[in-house]
Every structure is written in C-alpha cells, then in structure tokens.
Design a protein around this motif. Structure first.
Motif, PDB file in Angstrom:
ATOM      1  N   SER A   9       0.844  -1.192   0.000  1.00  0.00           N
ATOM      2  CA  SER A   9       0.000   0.000   0.000  1.00  0.00           C
ATOM      3  C   SER A   9       0.881   1.244   0.000  1.00  0.00           C
ATOM      4  O   SER A   9       1.826   1.339   0.768  1.00  0.00           O
ATOM      5  N   VAL A  10       0.576   2.167  -0.891  1.00  0.00           N
ATOM      6  CA  VAL A  10       1.401   3.353  -1.122  1.00  0.00           C
ATOM      7  C   VAL A  10       0.600   4.613  -0.811  1.00  0.00           C
ATOM      8  O   VAL A  10      -0.523   4.770  -1.284  1.00  0.00           O
ATOM      9  N   PHE A  11       1.199   5.507  -0.018  1.00  0.00           N
ATOM     10  CA  PHE A  11       0.646   6.847   0.175  1.00  0.00           C
ATOM     11  C   PHE A  11       1.543   7.786  -0.605  1.00  0.00           C
ATOM     12  O   PHE A  11       2.738   7.865  -0.360  1.00  0.00           O
ATOM     13  N   SER A  12       0.971   8.489  -1.557  1.00  0.00           N
ATOM     14  CA  SER A  12       1.719   9.368  -2.446  1.00  0.00           C
ATOM     15  C   SER A  12       1.618  10.808  -1.973  1.00  0.00           C
ATOM     16  O   SER A  12       0.523  11.366  -1.897  1.00  0.00           O
ATOM     17  N   LEU A  13       2.743  11.395  -1.675  1.00  0.00           N
ATOM     18  CA  LEU A  13       2.825  12.769  -1.192  1.00  0.00           C
ATOM     19  C   LEU A  13       3.466  13.623  -2.278  1.00  0.00           C
ATOM     20  O   LEU A  13       4.470  13.210  -2.868  1.00  0.00           O
ATOM     21  N   ASP A  21       4.839   7.104  -8.349  1.00  0.00           N
ATOM     22  CA  ASP A  21       3.981   6.067  -7.775  1.00  0.00           C
ATOM     23  C   ASP A  21       3.805   4.896  -8.734  1.00  0.00           C
ATOM     24  O   ASP A  21       3.833   3.736  -8.331  1.00  0.00           O
ATOM     25  N   ILE A  22       3.602   5.213  -9.996  1.00  0.00           N
ATOM     26  CA  ILE A  22       3.434   4.159 -11.003  1.00  0.00           C
ATOM     27  C   ILE A  22       4.684   3.289 -11.036  1.00  0.00           C
ATOM     28  O   ILE A  22       4.602   2.057 -11.038  1.00  0.00           O
ATOM     29  N   GLY A  23       5.849   3.918 -11.030  1.00  0.00           N
ATOM     30  CA  GLY A  23       7.105   3.166 -11.043  1.00  0.00           C
ATOM     31  C   GLY A  23       7.270   2.293  -9.813  1.00  0.00           C
ATOM     32  O   GLY A  23       7.638   1.120  -9.917  1.00  0.00           O
ATOM     33  N   VAL A  24       6.988   2.843  -8.637  1.00  0.00           N
ATOM     34  CA  VAL A  24       7.117   2.073  -7.389  1.00  0.00           C
ATOM     35  C   VAL A  24       6.128   0.916  -7.376  1.00  0.00           C
ATOM     36  O   VAL A  24       6.482  -0.213  -7.019  1.00  0.00           O
ATOM     37  N   CYS A  25       4.897   1.173  -7.782  1.00  0.00           N
ATOM     38  CA  CYS A  25       3.880   0.113  -7.783  1.00  0.00           C
ATOM     39  C   CYS A  25       4.228  -0.997  -8.767  1.00  0.00           C
ATOM     40  O   CYS A  25       4.041  -2.182  -8.469  1.00  0.00           O
ATOM     41  N   ARG A  26       4.749  -0.629  -9.927  1.00  0.00           N
ATOM     42  CA  ARG A  26       5.139  -1.659 -10.903  1.00  0.00           C
ATOM     43  C   ARG A  26       6.335  -2.460 -10.405  1.00  0.00           C
ATOM     44  O   ARG A  26       6.402  -3.675 -10.579  1.00  0.00           O
TER      45      ARG A  26
END
Length: 173
Positions: A9-13, A21-26
């Motif tokens: 789970s990612v909180f994007s600040l 975020d797209i890069g981290v999630c992938r």
C-alpha cells in the motif's frame, strides 16, 4: 496453497501526475491508497485519470500538506512516496534550499512519523544532493529509524530512454 502477500500500500505525497507512484507500484507490486497534491490542476488530472480507470481510485488530499493530519493512515501504509518540490534545489532556480518556502522535507518527515510506513521513496533533482537537501533528509529520516540508500539516474539512461540527460535523485529508506 502458498500464502500470497497483499500488494504494497502506497501513500503518495506531492503526487504530481503520479509518475513516481506508477514506477514504485510496478516495481514492488503496490497500489496507491491515498494521494496528497497541493496543485489543483495536477489533482484534477489525477482524478480524471482515476475516473478513466488509468489509475486506481483513491482519496486525494488537495491542499497544503502542512494542514494535513496523516495519522488516519497510520498502520495501513507500507510506503510513503514523495516527489517533493524541486524548485529549492534546481540549478535553474535560486538554490535557496532549506530557506525556500517551497521546501517540504520537514513536512515529509512529519508525515512519515505520523503514518509509520515500512519504507520511504523520494525523488528530486540532482541539485538536491549538491545543496545538501539530501543530507538533511537522510539525517532526519535516520533519526526516526530509517536506513537510507540513494542514487542518481539520468533521464537518458537506456532503461528510460528520454532524449535529455537531466539527472534525478532517488532515495529509498
């Protein structure tokens, strides 16, 4: 049957248009569960992309992160991603660093304290290293228990393929 780990789970600040975020999630199999973006145009684009199902739908905080209480996310976020403003560190700017009112490193650290994620991922311009923004951030994150690694990657790197060389700093704590 083997247990399958839930997505990170990612909180994007300072989300911008969600590239980090797209890069981290992938890379890590994650999903953005909340965003915070003070620029109303960027927030509107995020919401349009969510409506078009180009991004996973999630709450979007629109406003100054100094006014945000992130404690409601405590215990539910695995990583805080932040593309904090680069203007204080950009070579083409005034290089005011910590004294620039747009510097949000202290707010990032406050949010990390409140959310208590397992990881922190930050992106910025190469001047963030030169004018010691990175050193200050690494020190502050270290004080709250994070061990940080960082690197710079040019946009022209073969894996990225942009037609310009601009370097970006990536920190993982």
């Amino acid at each position: 049957m083997a247990d399958v780990a839930p997505p990170l789970s990612v909180f994007s600040l300072c989300t911008g248009l969600s590239g980090l975020d797209i890069g981290v999630c992938r890379a890590f199999g994650g999903r953005v569960v909340a965003c915070a973006e003070r620029d109303s145009y960027a927030a509107a684009v995020l919401m349009e992309r969510m409506e078009a199902q180009e991004l996973d739908a999630c709450p979007v905080w629109v406003g100054d992160i100094a006014d945000m209480d992130a404690r409601t996310l405590a215990g539910s976020v695995g990583v805080v991603c932040a593309g904090i403003p680069c203007q204080p560190w950009a070579r083409c700017g005034l290089q005011l660093g910590d004294s620039d009112e747009r510097h949000l490193g202290h707010e990032l650290v406050r949010v990390v304290r409140e959310v208590e994620p397992d990881y922190v991922c930050v992106e910025n311009v190469s001047g963030f290293v030169s004018w010691d923004g990175l050193g200050g951030l690494v020190g502050a994150l270290s004080e709250i228990g994070f061990d940080c690694e960082w690197t710079t990657i040019p946009a022209s790197h073969a894996l990225i393929g942009a037609p310009h060389h601009r370097e970006r700093v990536f920190l993982l704590g």
